[in-house]
Write a protein that holds these residues in place. Structure first.
Motif, PDB file in Angstrom:
ATOM      1  N   LYS A  29      15.088  -3.821  -2.101  1.00 15.55           N
ATOM      2  CA  LYS A  29      14.904  -2.412  -1.744  1.00 15.55           C
ATOM      3  C   LYS A  29      13.542  -1.900  -2.205  1.00 15.55           C
ATOM      4  CE  LYS A  29      19.836  -1.333  -1.953  1.00 15.55           C
ATOM      5  NZ  LYS A  29      20.882  -0.491  -2.590  1.00 15.55           N
ATOM      6  N   GLN A  30      13.147  -2.313  -3.418  1.00 17.39           N
ATOM      7  CA  GLN A  30      11.878  -1.824  -3.947  1.00 17.39           C
ATOM      8  C   GLN A  30      10.716  -2.246  -3.061  1.00 17.39           C
ATOM      9  OE1 GLN A  30      11.141  -3.017  -7.947  1.00 17.39           O
ATOM     10  NE2 GLN A  30       9.209  -1.891  -8.134  1.00 17.39           N
ATOM     11  N   ARG A  31      10.726  -3.519  -2.602  1.00 18.49           N
ATOM     12  CA  ARG A  31       9.656  -3.985  -1.729  1.00 18.49           C
ATOM     13  C   ARG A  31       9.700  -3.287  -0.382  1.00 18.49           C
ATOM     14  NH1 ARG A  31       4.891  -5.390  -2.205  1.00 18.49           N
ATOM     15  NH2 ARG A  31       5.576  -6.615  -4.015  1.00 18.49           N
ATOM     16  N   LEU A  32      10.922  -3.025   0.111  1.00 18.80           N
ATOM     17  CA  LEU A  32      11.041  -2.323   1.382  1.00 18.80           C
ATOM     18  C   LEU A  32      10.459  -0.915   1.289  1.00 18.80           C
ATOM     19  CD1 LEU A  32      12.133  -2.279   4.271  1.00 18.80           C
ATOM     20  CD2 LEU A  32      14.320  -1.487   3.363  1.00 18.80           C
ATOM     21  N   ILE A  33      10.748  -0.245   0.165  1.00 22.08           N
ATOM     22  CA  ILE A  33      10.206   1.106  -0.020  1.00 22.08           C
ATOM     23  C   ILE A  33       8.680   1.052  -0.151  1.00 22.08           C
ATOM     24  CG2 ILE A  33      10.155   3.082  -1.597  1.00 22.08           C
ATOM     25  CD1 ILE A  33      13.087   2.463  -2.251  1.00 22.08           C
ATOM     26  N   ALA A  34       8.187   0.064  -0.917  1.00 22.30           N
ATOM     27  CA  ALA A  34       6.735  -0.037  -1.107  1.00 22.30           C
ATOM     28  C   ALA A  34       6.029  -0.334   0.207  1.00 22.30           C
ATOM     29  CB  ALA A  34       6.435  -1.132  -2.131  1.00 22.30           C
ATOM     30  N   ASN A  35       6.644  -1.192   1.023  1.00 23.88           N
ATOM     31  CA  ASN A  35       6.018  -1.517   2.310  1.00 23.88           C
ATOM     32  C   ASN A  35       6.013  -0.312   3.241  1.00 23.88           C
ATOM     33  OD1 ASN A  35       5.597  -4.162   1.505  1.00 23.88           O
ATOM     34  ND2 ASN A  35       7.478  -4.934   2.441  1.00 23.88           N
ATOM     35  N   GLY A  36       7.130   0.434   3.249  1.00 30.12           N
ATOM     36  CA  GLY A  36       7.170   1.628   4.092  1.00 30.12           C
ATOM     37  C   GLY A  36       6.160   2.668   3.652  1.00 30.12           C
ATOM     38  N   ALA A  37       6.047   2.844   2.324  1.00 26.62           N
ATOM     39  CA  ALA A  37       5.061   3.803   1.814  1.00 26.62           C
ATOM     40  C   ALA A  37       3.642   3.357   2.129  1.00 26.62           C
ATOM     41  CB  ALA A  37       5.254   3.965   0.306  1.00 26.62           C
ATOM     42  N   GLY A  38       3.420   2.035   2.011  1.00 24.57           N
ATOM     43  CA  GLY A  38       2.085   1.542   2.335  1.00 24.57           C
ATOM     44  C   GLY A  38       1.735   1.742   3.798  1.00 24.57           C
ATOM     45  N   LEU A  39       2.724   1.619   4.676  1.00 22.63           N
ATOM     46  CA  LEU A  39       2.479   1.840   6.104  1.00 22.63           C
ATOM     47  C   LEU A  39       2.115   3.292   6.374  1.00 22.63           C
ATOM     48  CD1 LEU A  39       2.547   0.675   8.971  1.00 22.63           C
ATOM     49  CD2 LEU A  39       4.976   1.244   9.074  1.00 22.63           C
ATOM     50  N   ILE A  40       2.841   4.218   5.743  1.00 21.56           N
ATOM     51  CA  ILE A  40       2.529   5.647   5.919  1.00 21.56           C
ATOM     52  C   ILE A  40       1.164   5.978   5.338  1.00 21.56           C
ATOM     53  CG2 ILE A  40       3.243   7.982   5.290  1.00 21.56           C
ATOM     54  CD1 ILE A  40       6.126   7.018   5.397  1.00 21.56           C
ATOM     55  N   ARG A  92      -1.391   3.937   4.983  1.00 23.11           N
ATOM     56  CA  ARG A  92      -2.452   3.395   5.827  1.00 23.11           C
ATOM     57  C   ARG A  92      -2.627   4.204   7.107  1.00 23.11           C
ATOM     58  NH1 ARG A  92      -2.848  -2.980   6.836  1.00 23.11           N
ATOM     59  NH2 ARG A  92      -3.379  -2.745   4.619  1.00 23.11           N
ATOM     60  N   GLY A  93      -1.516   4.692   7.637  1.00 21.52           N
ATOM     61  CA  GLY A  93      -1.610   5.499   8.855  1.00 21.52           C
ATOM     62  C   GLY A  93      -1.957   6.954   8.596  1.00 21.52           C
ATOM     63  N   ARG A  94      -1.968   7.377   7.295  1.00 22.41           N
ATOM     64  CA  ARG A  94      -2.300   8.753   6.913  1.00 22.41           C
ATOM     65  C   ARG A  94      -1.413   9.753   7.655  1.00 22.41           C
ATOM     66  NH1 ARG A  94      -6.509   8.775   3.713  1.00 22.41           N
ATOM     67  NH2 ARG A  94      -6.685  11.058   3.841  1.00 22.41           N
ATOM     68  N   ARG A  95      -0.104   9.419   7.738  1.00 21.18           N
ATOM     69  CA  ARG A  95       0.860  10.336   8.377  1.00 21.18           C
ATOM     70  C   ARG A  95       1.743  10.948   7.296  1.00 21.18           C
ATOM     71  NH1 ARG A  95       1.240   9.262  13.828  1.00 21.18           N
ATOM     72  NH2 ARG A  95       2.337  11.275  13.844  1.00 21.18           N
ATOM     73  N   PHE A  96       1.083  11.682   6.357  1.00 19.11           N
ATOM     74  CA  PHE A  96       1.814  12.257   5.223  1.00 19.11           C
ATOM     75  C   PHE A  96       2.775  13.358   5.639  1.00 19.11           C
ATOM     76  CE2 PHE A  96      -2.424  10.945   3.641  1.00 19.11           C
ATOM     77  CZ  PHE A  96      -2.005   9.884   2.863  1.00 19.11           C
ATOM     78  N   GLY A  97       2.494  14.009   6.753  1.00 25.72           N
ATOM     79  CA  GLY A  97       3.384  15.080   7.216  1.00 25.72           C
ATOM     80  C   GLY A  97       4.762  14.588   7.573  1.00 25.72           C
ATOM     81  N   LEU A  98       4.914  13.298   7.802  1.00 31.06           N
ATOM     82  CA  LEU A  98       6.231  12.755   8.138  1.00 31.06           C
ATOM     83  C   LEU A  98       7.165  12.714   6.926  1.00 31.06           C
ATOM     84  CD1 LEU A  98       5.154   9.747  10.388  1.00 31.06           C
ATOM     85  CD2 LEU A  98       5.956  11.995  11.123  1.00 31.06           C
ATOM     86  N   LEU A  99       6.623  12.924   5.707  1.00 32.01           N
ATOM     87  CA  LEU A  99       7.436  12.794   4.490  1.00 32.01           C
ATOM     88  C   LEU A  99       8.114  14.101   4.091  1.00 32.01           C
ATOM     89  CD1 LEU A  99       4.931  10.677   2.355  1.00 32.01           C
ATOM     90  CD2 LEU A  99       6.922   9.847   3.618  1.00 32.01           C
TER      91      LEU A  99
END
Length: 423
Positions: free
Chosen positions: A331-342, A344-351
């Motif tokens: 789970k921790q890696r999944l969360i880290a990968n998802g956060a890294g994707l956001i 990198r895409g600079r889509r902070f408004g999605l959070l």
């Protein structure tokens, strides 16, 4: 995490595979360059690669044993030889195509044209048992059955001085007819005969007892440009003089060499048997094309790349390293990968909206509410934390935030409510 393990193949096994592949590749290049790409020439038709009765492989072999430089050509470039060229056109050949070729040969060298005669079919390998028992020999590849003979009628369509009329006949007794010419005498192997009618622009070389012309040399009209300057052309109207069927007679073999000596240049012993008229022709093969500009540069680059790859493969230090998975499990890696994707895409408004919903559910659990309703959360917090800003105001501030610093401050304000309820 990377792990090291020994290679499943020994160095000898790898070296053996590489050597086998290199030998196979070199063999492929050889066969492509030689024009031998799987289509055999021993197909029962009348040409120099055929071993049937109607073929001329015996003629080519005879000349080779006599010391001639024999070449069986499958390339159109072989038609441009300055030595002697032997053509074996098939039945129903295009007279215009042959005429164009003969006119071109006037400036190159002498030419022999052996005309077609027999209708032949290959003998099947699987014959009835009764037929096999009656035969004394085993049937070999390329053997044919002669079904009949006929003179080609397209020779009359050749332009002057090449054109002539050919005729065929069959003796009732079926015995071969005697021939005479060039100081030799012999016998044809069958009773079927094909001959040409006499002409004042042709010189008879071989005739039968009745005076029928079996082979002739094209002279042209006296004083014409062809008569004075052109290289000789010779027509063998009766192919049984030179084919495998006829060469069983020693006299016919002597005639074959006499014809070659008659027509060729005295200082040139090159004889080319053409197969392109029989359907074996082709353009430049792949190997020749690969080493011809502009493809030569790409070929050299490919060879250099292969050498670099081979050097790199054998100079590698140590066994191959087993790489771990590109994405780790958990789970921790999944969360880290998802956060890294956001990130990198600079889509902070999605959070913002998902985080508000998450905090509403967590506060609902802390306050013991039935559902995560924002109004109910504000009322419960007013009793527990009367001095703090309501949940709805903080949630609205998070939704309006756009820059990362604003989103972070608003998210911390929401998380502060949960932290105070835990204390």
């Amino acid at each position: 995490m990377n792990a090291r393990r020994s290679s499943p193949f020994s160095i000898r096994t790898v070296l053996g595979l590489v050597l086998f592949g290199a030998i196979a590749f070199i063999a492929m290049l050889y066969f492509i360059g030689a024009g031998d790409t799987g289509k055999g020439g021993n197909d029962g038709r009348a040409h120099a690669a055929s071993n049937g009765l109607n073929g001329f492989s015996g003629f080519a072999k005879l000349l080779e044993l006599e010391g001639y430089d024999v070449n069986v050509s499958r390339s159109p470039s072989g038609l441009d030889t300055y030595g002697l060229l032997v053509l074996t056109p098939p039945s129903y050949f295009d007279a215009e195509e042959l005429a164009e070729l003969l006119e071109k040969r006037e400036d190159y060298g002498p030419t022999i044209v052996i005309l077609p005669k027999w209708y032949a079919s290959q003998i099947p390998k699987r014959l009835p048992k009764k037929v096999r028992e009656q035969m004394d020999v085993e049937i070999k590849d390329g053997w044919v059955r002669l079904n009949g003979a006929q003179a080609g009628d397209w020779t009359k369509d050749l332009p002057s001085p090449y054109g002539f009329t050919s005729t065929g006949e069959t003796l009732e007794a079926g015995d071969g007819r005697q021939w005479e010419g060039m100081g030799l005498r012999g016998k044809l192997p069958s009773g079927s005969l094909v001959y040409a009618e006499s002409s004042n622009v042709h010189e008879p070389l071989v005739s039968d007892a009745a005076g029928h012309v079996l082979a002739l040399s094209v002279l042209g009209e006296e004083g014409s440009d062809y008569y004075e300057n052109a290289h000789w052309a010779l027509f063998v109207v009766e192919p049984d003089l030179l084919n495998n069927y006829g060469l069983a007679e020693a006299a016919n073999a002597q005639l074959a060499t006499a014809i070659i000596d008659y027509v060729r240049h005295q200082d040139n012993k090159s004889v080319t048997f053409d197969l392109t008229l029989n359907g074996f022709g082709g353009e430049a093969n792949l190997l020749t094309l690969a080493f011809t500009p502009p493809f030569l540069a790409a070929t050299l680059c490919m060879i250099l790349a292969l050498l670099v790859i081979a050097w790199r493969a054998f100079m590698r230090f140590g066994p191959a390293r087993a790489e771990g998975p590109a994405i780790a499990f958990g789970k921790q890696r999944l969360i880290a990968n998802g956060a890294g994707l956001i990130l990198r895409g600079r889509r902070f408004g999605l959070l913002t909206t998902p985080y508000v919903a998450l905090m509403a559910r967590r506060l609902q659990a802390r306050l013991g509410l039935v559902k995560p309703d924002h109004g109910m959360i504000d009322q419960a917090l007013a009793h527990r934390l009367p001095q703090d800003e309501p949940f709805t105001n903080r949630a609205a501030a998070l939704r309006k935030a756009r820059r990362p610093s604003e989103i972070l401050r608003a998210a911390e304000a929401l998380h502060e409510l949960e932290r105070k309820l835990i204390q």
